[in-house]
Design an enzyme around this catalytic site. Structure first.
Site, PDB file in Angstrom:
ATOM      1  N   GLU A 104       7.152 -27.852  -1.830  1.00 25.16           N
ATOM      2  CA  GLU A 104       7.555 -27.590  -3.202  1.00 25.16           C
ATOM      3  C   GLU A 104       7.679 -28.841  -4.078  1.00 25.16           C
ATOM      4  O   GLU A 104       7.370 -28.801  -5.269  1.00 25.16           O
ATOM      5  CB  GLU A 104       8.893 -26.829  -3.214  1.00 25.16           C
ATOM      6  CG  GLU A 104       8.823 -25.422  -2.670  1.00 25.16           C
ATOM      7  CD  GLU A 104       8.007 -24.493  -3.563  1.00 25.16           C
ATOM      8  OE1 GLU A 104       7.920 -24.758  -4.787  1.00 25.16           O
ATOM      9  OE2 GLU A 104       7.445 -23.522  -3.041  1.00 25.16           O
ATOM     10  N   SER A 390     -17.091  11.572  -4.575  1.00 23.90           N
ATOM     11  CA  SER A 390     -17.523  12.373  -5.732  1.00 23.90           C
ATOM     12  C   SER A 390     -16.489  12.463  -6.844  1.00 23.90           C
ATOM     13  O   SER A 390     -16.800  12.938  -7.936  1.00 23.90           O
ATOM     14  CB  SER A 390     -17.898  13.786  -5.270  1.00 23.90           C
ATOM     15  OG  SER A 390     -19.073  13.761  -4.491  1.00 23.90           O
TER      16      SER A 390
END
Length: 913
Positions: A104, A390
């Protein structure tokens, strides 16, 4: 005076020559502008600093608790008030501190709260890619942001964040600030702070027991708590862990050897067996989190103390969760677990979304079977989705073609053979049948692939993509041909499908489905998050698609989703595995005027076939949910807009034509047209034919026959049915001919013949003209008859050409020829093993009804003289037999058994019954 004038001119020239050079003036102006900018920016930054919030020690300890409210303003969750275990700096092992610092903020213990080197790199990146593209936040800045500021990427907030970070470093030690950070960060799975995360993921309450791989995992989680959740995404977790280990080596925290040894670890082996409990409404709250982060520049509902007002309907949410549960009372059947390729047990998963059709508000989300763990994979909204099958046809094929080409619901498509993809491959319909010409309505209702592919080709990939994207479908790459039937690279989530289908039910108006209406910050600042609606298509397209999708429910593949008394539209969808072994995905999307629901089932990331009987599960989920949530409320039918007209057309006409006055009711169908495109021409197919003209009949003494003639249009495609009756008896069919004349031979002396002629269309035998008739009297000579009878006494000839044919429908057709003195015919039918039946007729044929399958019949015909000396004289009997076929054979071609050659048209056929 002249001297004074010259003096002034000279002075002007002297002044002009003393002006500064151009470049010096540019430098001066630039310097003034820069000075002004510096002063302005300084003043602005001063203002930002002056308006920054005060450092409040009470806000540094824990994250704010965010409150989540449902659509009625009732509190449903208070996030952040649990799942915390506070620890002090002395409780932190060095391996965890090293992992966090390397990941960090590598210069955390050196900088004063902001890192000038990181800020410089971030400025360069932001100049290249835009403000906010890269941050430079230190651990101290992150503590400030999570404690006092929002996550919006604004210059003001960044200035305030840096100022407050400098202030925080003056009041607290580095150790205290790191302690604040590790207690405040969210680690996913509902864990706030590193201590709770260590307990949830690894089952460890003493942080000193953390290993290097575990510390690396914890250090990497805050970047993407859900994405790197080791319970759900161990592969991603390991990649992130390896990145942290690399950073630790780079910053001298561990050796390369230590990193390589740690990288060998198996992530699942580190985790505790006790996974986090599922959370009520977790699937919905996940969506809330995503929306807030996206729309409020990274705000976090778990740490920012927000009041979040949502669209959740708790009754609907609880019902959806019940249908996805393992409860014994659940009315939805699910298959037993199966095994994947590695032998692991997997169960059929499901994702489900319920939207408000009118505004797109999300009323419920079903994220997974058996409930959803905190941070768990949400099948309704996560990832790139799955192939839609579909269910995509209204979105990529039929919707765009109505919008761009104004096709009607009757538009005819030729489904005559499999679709050729042009690369040696073809696509067939799901049932491998081809009905020929079908309407667009029937093609969609029966989910036929060939018409859908042909429609997609007519639309074009560009227009199809534009239409789909207008409905919120993320089309990343160029569409492929088989995307038209949902079987290529385009993937969708249930949320995307629900959002798209909702627009069809909402007159073509689309907006992104939304779970959050507004967010209120701790300082009472309020942000409205409701999306703006936009027209994605014309109201005619939306209504015509809806009307066809109603047919899908009432007559087509979606019949299991039909709800009596409720106007429902919807579409099914399944996908196919490459080896053809089954369907890995099953979909149903449907809607009423109140709600829109999409349900998906499959085996998650596994490409495994769904058991055939469970492919209907999405329809059952839809039907049960829609039935339940529609109780006690009014559900109106879809309203036809003025842009659409209903038109009765003649079925089979192509292009569509209006029915004529003679079109049978069975051949008339009502379809929808965009106003202004409806048919104007009337079909002539069933126009009643003109009758024959100049019909006449004349006796030919020499040939003892009657010649019949008539007139008719030579270009007409017709045949003529000729019938006759004798002495007012029953009219008997004689022949069908395309000629305009016929000879009736072997007529009876003294008899009066009535001849009738009807014109019949060769294209449709149901289309016939009015009958025209004429009469003719055959002369009689009693004495001549008696002489001839005396001369021919005893010369009654046997019949010839006797044949028996099974016509189907339990009927036998018997016919023969006869050439001799006038006679009647005795017909004896003897079923095998049964009593014979006798009948006498004047004609040269007879029909026998009630024939029994499998039975053999013996048939004999004897002529019997009927005039003068021959009266009662019997000719020689002739016989034949016929066996009626059994079962399916009886439905095949006509069965025939002839003793003699089958005769052509000739005398005597006029008497056939």
């Amino acid at each position: 005076m002249a001297d004074n004038s010259q003096s002034r001119t000279a002075r002007r020239k002297q002044k002009k020559s003393k002006k500064k050079p151009l470049w010096k003036r540019i430098m001066l102006i630039t310097g003034i502008v820069i000075l002004a900018l510096v002063i302005g920016v300084g003043a602005l930054f001063t203002y930002y600093v002056a308006t920054a919030p005060e450092i409040d020690a009470s806000k540094l300890s824990d994250p704010f608790s965010s409150k989540i409210y449902d659509k009625d303003g009732e509190l449903i969750a208070d996030l952040g008030e649990k799942q915390r275990t506070k620890i002090g700096y002395d409780d932190l092992p060095q391996v965890l501190i090293d992992a966090v610092i390397a990941t960090e903020d590598s210069r955390f213990f050196e900088h004063p709260g902001i890192d000038i080197w990181r800020i410089g790199g971030a400025i360069i990146s932001n100049l290249k890619n835009g403000f906010g593209s890269e941050g430079a936040s230190t651990i101290t800045q992150q503590v400030v942001e999570k404690s006092f500021l929002s996550h919006e990427k604004k210059l003001k907030l960044k200035v305030q964040e840096q100022w407050l970070a400098l202030q925080l470093e003056q009041d607290y030690s580095k150790e205290e600030i790191l302690e604040m950070y590790l207690n405040k960060v969210y680690y996913g799975a509902g864990a706030y702070g590193v201590a709770k995360a260590a307990q949830i993921y690894f089952g460890k309450t003493d942080l000193s027991e953390l290993t290097l791989p575990e510390a690396a995992i914890l250090a990497g989680l805050p970047q993407r708590p859900s994405g790197y959740n080791p319970f759900n995404h161990p592969d991603l977790t390991k990649k992130r862990m390896n990145t942290v280990l690399h950073l630790m080596v780079m910053h001298g925290k561990i050796t390369e050897k230590q990193a390589n040894e740690a990288k060998k670890v198996d992530i699942p082996s580190l985790l505790t067996d006790e996974k986090p409990d599922t959370s009520s409404y977790e699937a919905f709250i996940q969506r809330v989190k995503k929306e807030v982060e996206k729309k409020v520049d990274g705000a976090d509902i778990y740490t920012d103390g927000l009041k979040v007002y949502t669209t959740l309907d708790t009754d609907i949410q609880e019902h959806v969760e019940f249908l996805l549960s393992d409860s014994e009372d659940n009315p939805i059947p699910y298959p037993e677990s199966t095994k994947d390729s590695e032998g692991n047990e997997v169960k059929l998963q499901a994702g489900m979304v319920v939207l408000d059709t009118n505004n797109g508000a999300i009323r419920a989300i079903g994220g997974a079977r058996g409930g959803l763990e905190k941070g768990g994979w949400n099948y309704a909204i996560d990832g790139n989705g799955r192939q839609p099958g579909s269910a995509i046809k209204p979105i990529l094929d039929y919707g765009p073609v109505i919008e761009n080409k104004q096709w009607s619901t009757y538009h005819q498509l030729n489904d005559d053979k499999p679709y050729d993809l042009g690369n040696g491959n073809t696509v067939d319909n799901w049932h491998n049948k081809h009905p020929g010409w079908v309407s667009m309505r029937m093609a969609l209702s029966d989910s036929l692939n060939v018409p859908a592919l042909k429609t997609f080709k007519e639309v074009g990939k560009k227009d199809a993509k534009e239409f789909a994207e207008g409905l919120g479908i993320n089309v990343k790459d160029e569409l492929q041909t088989t995307d038209a039937i949902g079987g290529a690279g385009l993937n969708v989530t249930p949320m995307e499908m629900a959002g798209a289908y909702r627009a069809f039910g909402n007159e073509g108006i689309y907006n992104d489905p939304y779970a959050v209406t507004k967010v209120v910050f701790p300082d009472d600042r309020e942000v409205d998050l409701k999306p703006k609606p936009e027209a994605a298509m014309s109201d005619s397209t939306a209504y015509m698609i809806t009307d066809m999708l109603k047919t899908v429910i009432t007559e087509g593949t979606g019949y299991r989703a039909n709800i009596p008394g409720l106007a429902v539209a919807g579409k099914t969808g399944t996908t196919n595995l490459e080896d053809g072994s089954g369907s890995p995905d099953s979909w149903f999307s449907g809607y009423t005027t109140n709600y829109t629901i999409t349900a998906w089932t499959g085996y998650g990331g596994q490409q495994l076939p769904i058991p055939t009987e469970y492919k209907v599960t999405p329809q059952l989920l839809f039907k049960n949910t829609m039935t339940e949530i529609s109780k006690n409320i009014e559900t109106a039918d879809f309203k036809k807009p003025n842009s659409v007209v209903e038109v009765a057309v003649e079925k089979g006409s192509n292009p569509a034509k209006l029915p004529s006055d003679y079109t049978p009711e069975s051949k008339i169908i009502t379809e929808l047209f965009v106003k202004g495109t409806e048919p104007t021409k009337t079909s002539e197919k069933f126009d009643k034919l003109d009758p024959v003209s100049k019909l006449k009949a004349k006796y030919d003494k020499e040939n003892n026959s009657v010649n019949v003639e008539w007139d008719y249009d030579e270009d007409a495609d017709v045949s003529f049915e000729v019938s006759a009756s004798v002495n007012g008896g029953q009219m008997q069919n004689l022949s069908s001919t395309e000629d305009t004349s016929i000879e009736i031979s072997n007529v009876e002396p003294g008899a009066e013949y009535t001849i009738q002629v009807v014109a019949v269309s060769n294209k449709d035998d149901a289309n016939a003209s009015e009958a025209k008739s004429t009469k003719v009297k055959v002369p009689g000579d009693k004495e001549k008859d008696e002489d001839e009878n005396e001369e021919n006494k005893g010369n009654i000839n046997p019949v010839t050409g006797l044949s028996a044919t099974y016509e189907g429908g339990n009927t036998i057709d018997v016919s023969w020829q006869y050439n001799g003195p006038p006679a009647t015919f005795e017909v004896i039918v003897s079923p095998e093993g049964g009593a014979p039946q006798k009948q006498t007729v004047d004609s040269n044929g007879i029909k026998i009804d009630n024939a029994q399958p499998g039975q053999t019949y013996m048939i004999s015909v004897t002529p019997i003289g009927k005039n003068g000396a021959n009266r009662g004289v019997r000719g020689e009997p002739q016989g034949t037999s016929l066996t009626i076929p059994n079962g399916e054979e009886a439905n095949g071609d006509d069965q025939e058994n002839n003793e003699d050659d089958h005769p052509g048209e000739g005398p005597g056929h006029q008497g056939r019954e």
